[in-house]
Design a protein around this motif. Structure first.
Motif, PDB file in Angstrom:
ATOM      1  N   GLN B 222     -12.241 -18.870  23.862  1.00 52.16           N
ATOM      2  CA  GLN B 222     -11.636 -20.073  24.426  1.00 52.16           C
ATOM      3  C   GLN B 222     -11.101 -20.994  23.317  1.00 52.16           C
ATOM      4  O   GLN B 222      -9.988 -21.528  23.418  1.00 52.16           O
ATOM      5  N   ALA B 223     -11.919 -21.126  22.229  1.00 55.59           N
ATOM      6  CA  ALA B 223     -11.489 -21.987  21.121  1.00 55.59           C
ATOM      7  C   ALA B 223     -10.213 -21.426  20.479  1.00 55.59           C
ATOM      8  O   ALA B 223      -9.271 -22.168  20.160  1.00 55.59           O
ATOM      9  N   PHE B 224     -10.178 -20.098  20.324  1.00 55.54           N
ATOM     10  CA  PHE B 224      -9.016 -19.447  19.737  1.00 55.54           C
ATOM     11  C   PHE B 224      -7.780 -19.654  20.619  1.00 55.54           C
ATOM     12  O   PHE B 224      -6.702 -20.034  20.163  1.00 55.54           O
ATOM     13  N   LYS B 225      -7.987 -19.427  21.918  1.00 61.99           N
ATOM     14  CA  LYS B 225      -6.873 -19.553  22.859  1.00 61.99           C
ATOM     15  C   LYS B 225      -6.341 -20.995  22.870  1.00 61.99           C
ATOM     16  O   LYS B 225      -5.114 -21.225  22.818  1.00 61.99           O
ATOM     17  N   ASP B 226      -7.281 -21.953  22.937  1.00 59.49           N
ATOM     18  CA  ASP B 226      -6.878 -23.361  22.985  1.00 59.49           C
ATOM     19  C   ASP B 226      -6.065 -23.725  21.745  1.00 59.49           C
ATOM     20  O   ASP B 226      -5.035 -24.402  21.824  1.00 59.49           O
ATOM     21  N   ALA B 227      -6.555 -23.245  20.575  1.00 58.57           N
ATOM     22  CA  ALA B 227      -5.864 -23.574  19.328  1.00 58.57           C
ATOM     23  C   ALA B 227      -4.464 -22.963  19.298  1.00 58.57           C
ATOM     24  O   ALA B 227      -3.478 -23.626  18.935  1.00 58.57           O
ATOM     25  N   ALA B 228      -4.377 -21.679  19.719  1.00 57.68           N
ATOM     26  CA  ALA B 228      -3.090 -20.980  19.647  1.00 57.68           C
ATOM     27  C   ALA B 228      -2.085 -21.549  20.647  1.00 57.68           C
ATOM     28  O   ALA B 228      -0.891 -21.709  20.335  1.00 57.68           O
ATOM     29  N   THR B 229      -2.548 -21.867  21.835  1.00 55.85           N
ATOM     30  CA  THR B 229      -1.601 -22.325  22.860  1.00 55.85           C
ATOM     31  C   THR B 229      -1.227 -23.799  22.685  1.00 55.85           C
ATOM     32  O   THR B 229      -0.202 -24.237  23.212  1.00 55.85           O
ATOM     33  N   SER B 230      -2.043 -24.554  21.917  1.00 49.23           N
ATOM     34  CA  SER B 230      -1.696 -25.966  21.736  1.00 49.23           C
ATOM     35  C   SER B 230      -0.966 -26.229  20.417  1.00 49.23           C
ATOM     36  O   SER B 230      -0.490 -27.328  20.165  1.00 49.23           O
ATOM     37  N   ASP B 231      -0.891 -25.189  19.580  1.00 49.43           N
ATOM     38  CA  ASP B 231      -0.224 -25.372  18.287  1.00 49.43           C
ATOM     39  C   ASP B 231       1.284 -25.461  18.505  1.00 49.43           C
ATOM     40  O   ASP B 231       1.882 -24.544  19.094  1.00 49.43           O
ATOM     41  N   PRO B 232       1.952 -26.539  18.042  1.00 45.51           N
ATOM     42  CA  PRO B 232       3.393 -26.689  18.284  1.00 45.51           C
ATOM     43  C   PRO B 232       4.239 -25.608  17.600  1.00 45.51           C
ATOM     44  O   PRO B 232       5.393 -25.387  17.991  1.00 45.51           O
ATOM     45  N   ARG B 233       3.668 -24.920  16.614  1.00 50.21           N
ATOM     46  CA  ARG B 233       4.440 -23.865  15.922  1.00 50.21           C
ATOM     47  C   ARG B 233       4.460 -22.570  16.736  1.00 50.21           C
ATOM     48  O   ARG B 233       5.171 -21.639  16.403  1.00 50.21           O
ATOM     49  N   LEU B 234       3.657 -22.528  17.737  1.00 50.61           N
ATOM     50  CA  LEU B 234       3.554 -21.287  18.520  1.00 50.61           C
ATOM     51  C   LEU B 234       3.954 -21.533  19.972  1.00 50.61           C
ATOM     52  O   LEU B 234       3.639 -22.582  20.529  1.00 50.61           O
ATOM     53  N   THR B 235       4.648 -20.554  20.560  1.00 45.93           N
ATOM     54  CA  THR B 235       4.865 -20.571  22.005  1.00 45.93           C
ATOM     55  C   THR B 235       4.355 -19.225  22.503  1.00 45.93           C
ATOM     56  O   THR B 235       5.099 -18.239  22.585  1.00 45.93           O
ATOM     57  N   VAL B 236       3.077 -19.183  22.717  1.00 49.64           N
ATOM     58  CA  VAL B 236       2.460 -17.874  22.988  1.00 49.64           C
ATOM     59  C   VAL B 236       1.520 -17.943  24.200  1.00 49.64           C
ATOM     60  O   VAL B 236       1.093 -19.023  24.612  1.00 49.64           O
ATOM     61  N   ASP B 237       1.252 -16.772  24.719  1.00 48.20           N
ATOM     62  CA  ASP B 237       0.172 -16.620  25.695  1.00 48.20           C
ATOM     63  C   ASP B 237      -0.924 -15.804  25.035  1.00 48.20           C
ATOM     64  O   ASP B 237      -0.634 -14.866  24.274  1.00 48.20           O
ATOM     65  N   VAL B 238      -2.162 -16.180  25.335  1.00 47.87           N
ATOM     66  CA  VAL B 238      -3.306 -15.487  24.735  1.00 47.87           C
ATOM     67  C   VAL B 238      -4.150 -14.881  25.863  1.00 47.87           C
ATOM     68  O   VAL B 238      -4.472 -15.564  26.834  1.00 47.87           O
ATOM     69  N   PHE B 239      -4.445 -13.611  25.704  1.00 48.21           N
ATOM     70  CA  PHE B 239      -5.269 -12.926  26.718  1.00 48.21           C
ATOM     71  C   PHE B 239      -6.466 -12.287  26.038  1.00 48.21           C
ATOM     72  O   PHE B 239      -6.349 -11.801  24.915  1.00 48.21           O
ATOM     73  N   ARG B 240      -7.559 -12.282  26.769  1.00 46.36           N
ATOM     74  CA  ARG B 240      -8.647 -11.451  26.263  1.00 46.36           C
ATOM     75  C   ARG B 240      -8.171 -10.010  26.471  1.00 46.36           C
ATOM     76  O   ARG B 240      -7.567  -9.678  27.485  1.00 46.36           O
ATOM     77  N   GLU B 241      -8.419  -9.160  25.479  1.00 46.90           N
ATOM     78  CA  GLU B 241      -7.838  -7.813  25.510  1.00 46.90           C
ATOM     79  C   GLU B 241      -8.243  -7.032  26.767  1.00 46.90           C
ATOM     80  O   GLU B 241      -7.429  -6.327  27.367  1.00 46.90           O
ATOM     81  N   THR B 242      -9.520  -7.173  27.186  1.00 46.62           N
ATOM     82  CA  THR B 242      -9.990  -6.439  28.368  1.00 46.62           C
ATOM     83  C   THR B 242      -9.192  -6.868  29.601  1.00 46.62           C
ATOM     84  O   THR B 242      -8.781  -6.035  30.409  1.00 46.62           O
ATOM     85  N   ALA B 243      -8.983  -8.185  29.742  1.00 46.83           N
ATOM     86  CA  ALA B 243      -8.245  -8.696  30.907  1.00 46.83           C
ATOM     87  C   ALA B 243      -6.792  -8.230  30.861  1.00 46.83           C
ATOM     88  O   ALA B 243      -6.196  -7.875  31.881  1.00 46.83           O
ATOM     89  N   PHE B 244      -6.232  -8.196  29.667  1.00 45.88           N
ATOM     90  CA  PHE B 244      -4.841  -7.786  29.503  1.00 45.88           C
ATOM     91  C   PHE B 244      -4.646  -6.336  29.962  1.00 45.88           C
ATOM     92  O   PHE B 244      -3.745  -6.027  30.735  1.00 45.88           O
ATOM     93  N   TYR B 245      -5.537  -5.455  29.514  1.00 46.56           N
ATOM     94  CA  TYR B 245      -5.391  -4.048  29.897  1.00 46.56           C
ATOM     95  C   TYR B 245      -5.746  -3.811  31.364  1.00 46.56           C
ATOM     96  O   TYR B 245      -5.194  -2.904  31.991  1.00 46.56           O
ATOM     97  N   ALA B 246      -6.669  -4.621  31.889  1.00 48.46           N
ATOM     98  CA  ALA B 246      -6.979  -4.503  33.321  1.00 48.46           C
ATOM     99  C   ALA B 246      -5.725  -4.804  34.132  1.00 48.46           C
ATOM    100  O   ALA B 246      -5.386  -4.111  35.095  1.00 48.46           O
ATOM    101  N   GLU B 247      -5.005  -5.827  33.708  1.00 54.26           N
ATOM    102  CA  GLU B 247      -3.774  -6.207  34.391  1.00 54.26           C
ATOM    103  C   GLU B 247      -2.717  -5.112  34.223  1.00 54.26           C
ATOM    104  O   GLU B 247      -1.982  -4.786  35.153  1.00 54.26           O
ATOM    105  N   GLN B 248      -2.639  -4.540  32.994  1.00 54.44           N
ATOM    106  CA  GLN B 248      -1.670  -3.475  32.733  1.00 54.44           C
ATOM    107  C   GLN B 248      -1.918  -2.261  33.625  1.00 54.44           C
ATOM    108  O   GLN B 248      -0.991  -1.566  34.027  1.00 54.44           O
TER     109      GLN B 248
END
Lengths: 248, 390
Positions: B222-248
């Motif tokens: 959660q801390a990683f995701k919050d940091a990455a998605t709130s950083d103005p230098r980044l326009t990214v989505d962050v997924f936990r890998e398990t959730a990402f592949y479940a969706e795939q």
């Protein structure tokens, strides 16, 4: 005491103005017409009469297997003609033991298991059930055939198992529908001996439907049914309703 | 007390020919049902197995697959500095910047081409994905056109044997190792250096498609995701890998499951009719027995329960046979197109205890549906009519 005039009171079995009609095709058939009967506890009654006279129908009505078109069947104070299917089933299990012409044993169950069936409707423990079943099979002389399946028994033995099943829950009334009809004379006599013993020693109230005058002679009272009517008899009249007059 | 079950079980054996028809009908249905679920389960497990709760995958904002994503090297550096990212023994952040391309190679089985996912990654990837390990040969050397292939690849496609040379993307590549990723989708991939892959395919050098970060712990996500998605230098989505592949895996596994259910339901209707037929004939041939039981005082409800129980016994026997028949499919390997990556993925059928239980419950349902109408008929049989049938 047995009365067919409808004037008795307080008898174990009280039947009043009993009518039973069947529809066959478009035709209505009167099987029983205005029948009255009073039977005290411990009586042994035989019904005779030609085929289609309503003997089995009357037995079925007393046993709660059928419901009357009109009239009342009271047994031990219970108006069974008014009971619903489920209550009637429970009542039958407590008060009636059936003995059928074709024995009606369950072929896939052993003699012990067949006899035990009525006890499965009671609260008896397994050990108590076993005791009752063994006693019933002992009474009919089949203690050594408990583990046998019906196909491993003779016709007479099958009927003895059926009698054990009928008495195992100690019912008030035994209804026997041609119990010797499918047996040879020797086997039939053995069955009648047991039924007589149940009447004399165990004071069971027994209704026996038969075509066999010799079987009817075992009963304390003989009633004749003809065209749906019970005939009260005298020695020189219609029928004396005495066993010794049977077959005359 | 109810009519003893022994009565029903023994009756079933006496009428064994019609019982056998019902058992086989239900067995076939359950077997198909279990195999289809095992296929969907295998596909899902293969894709989800590639993910780890300790890993986070970063894609461009709005992208729902790696094929549609782009991450620059600068962004990868920002991600590597985000809180919660684990570090190697030497202090390097465990982040793999990755590129995926699809190459067509002939299947060994058919000779026709199928797409293989070729993944360029950072050399540190084996620390980012510790479930992958080299089982033959060695790992690729950074800067060289070397490949390591998943364990399913060399047995599925022509030309990927260890030591062989493969041409694609305008380059000549040498297979230097085989890795095992524990039966996950990576086992169907070919891995190489991301930088080299970009060069060979003449793609912009500093652009990747995803970044996978190993986290210090699953709780760091959660801390990683919050940091990455709130950083103005980044326009990214962050997924936990398990959730990402479940969706795939969702689309393909849902299609397999829906197809499986449709086939099972069609077969199930047939099996229910077989059960109905068996039970109706049972009731017809035993009407005098039923009447006798009712005359003795057994209620209509206990007659219903007895015949439904009998049907259930038949159905469960069919269910058990069906499950046993499906067990040889456990571990059977097949392949399909992954519509998220347009690449061919090999996976093994998985007959899990849950699927076995589902198969048995399905058979139970068929038994109840097939047994209830005949049981109701048995309960409604007029006693005196049935007694006369002796």
């Amino acid at each position: 005491m047995v009365r067919v005039d409808g004037k008795g009171s307080g008898a174990l079995v009280e039947i009043r103005s009993l009518d039973k009609k069947y529809r066959r095709g478009g035709e209505e058939i009167d099987v029983l017409r205005g029948l009255n009967l009073d039977v005290d506890a411990g009586e042994f009654i035989a019904f005779m009469g030609p085929s289609g006279s309503g003997k089995t129908t009357l037995l079925n009505l007393i046993g709660g297997l059928d419901t009357p078109t009109s009239g009342a069947v009271r047994i031990g104070g219970d108006e069974i003609s008014r009971l619903s299917g489920r209550k009637l089933a429970a009542w039958r299990s407590r008060h009636i033991g059936f003995i059928f012409q074709m024995y009606n044993l369950i072929p896939v169950l052993t003699a012990f298991q067949n006899v035990q069936l009525p006890l499965l409707l009671t609260n008896l423990s397994k050990a108590e059930r076993r005791k009752h079943v063994e006693a019933a099979l002992d009474l009919v002389g089949l203690s050594d055939r408990m583990r046998h399946y019906p196909r491993q028994l003779s016709g007479g033995q099958e009927q003895r198992v059926a009698i054990a099943r009928a008495i195992v829950a100690d019912p008030t009334i035994l209804l026997c529908d041609e119990p010797t009809g499918d047996l040879d004379r020797a086997a039939g006599d053995e069955i009648l001996d047991i039924i007589s013993r149940l009447s004399k020693e165990y004071k069971k109230t027994i209704f026996l439907v038969t075509h066999d005058p010799i079987a009817a002679k075992r009963a304390g009272t003989l009633l004749h049914l003809d065209k749906g009517t019970l005939l009260e008899c005298t020695a020189d009249g219609l029928f004396a309703c005495k066993p010794e007059d049977a077959g005359k | 007390m109810a009519i003893p079950l022994e009565y029903n079980v023994r009756s079933v054996f006496i009428r064994w020919p019609s019982t056998l028809v019902a058992v086989l009908g239900i067995a076939g249905t359950v077997a198909v049902f279990v195999v289809m679920l095992a296929m969907a389960q295998g596909f899902q497990a293969m894709l989800i197995g590639g993910g780890s709760r300790d890993n986070a995958i970063v894609l461009r904002g709005g992208a729902d697959s790696e094929m549609m994503s782009a991450i620059t090297l600068d962004q990868v550096r920002v991600i590597a500095d985000a809180p919660g990212v684990a570090r190697s023994a030497s202090g390097d952040p465990l982040v793999s910047a990755e590129v995926v391309v699809v190459g067509a190679f002939p299947l060994l089985a058919t000779g026709s081409d199928a797409n293989v996912q070729i993944r360029g990654l950072s050399p540190i990837v084996l620390e980012v994905r510790p479930n992958a390990r080299i089982v033959e040969g060695r790992f690729f050397q950074p800067g060289l056109t070397e490949l390591v292939v998943g364990r399913n690849v060399s047995g599925t496609y022509a030309g990927f044997k260890l030591g062989s040379t493969v041409e694609f993307g305008g380059g000549r590549w040498t297979v230097v190792g085989v890795f095992d990723a524990g039966g996950s989708s990576y086992d169907s991939e070919v891995w190489c250096d991301a930088v080299v892959l970009n060069q060979v395919f003449k793609r912009p050098e500093n652009i990747f498609q995803s970044a996978t970060a190993r986290l210090a712990s699953p709780e760091s996500f959660q801390a990683f995701k919050d940091a990455a998605t709130s950083d103005p230098r980044l326009t990214v989505d962050v997924f936990r890998e398990t959730a990402f592949y479940a969706e795939q895996s969702r689309m393909v596994s849902t299609i397999i499951r829906v197809l499986g259910f449709i086939v099972a339901i069609v077969m199930g209707v047939g099996a229910v009719f077989a059960a109905l037929n068996t039970m109706y004939s049972a009731v017809a041939s035993r009407s005098a027995e039923i009447a006798t039981l009712k005359a003795l005082g057994f209620s209509p409800a206990s007659v219903v329960a007895s015949f439904v129980a009998e049907s259930t016994v038949i159905a469960l026997a069919g269910g058990a046979v069906g499950v046993l028949a499906s067990l040889p499919f456990n571990g059977f390997t097949t392949g399909t197109m992954n519509w998220s990556s347009f690449s061919y993925l090999a996976f093994a059928f998985r007959v899990t205890p849950e699927i076995v239980a589902s198969g048995l419950v399905f058979s139970l349902l068929m038994g109840i549906v097939g047994g209830l109408p005949p049981a109701l008929r048995a309960a409604r049989l007029p006693i005196i009519v049935a007694l006369r049938e002796l």
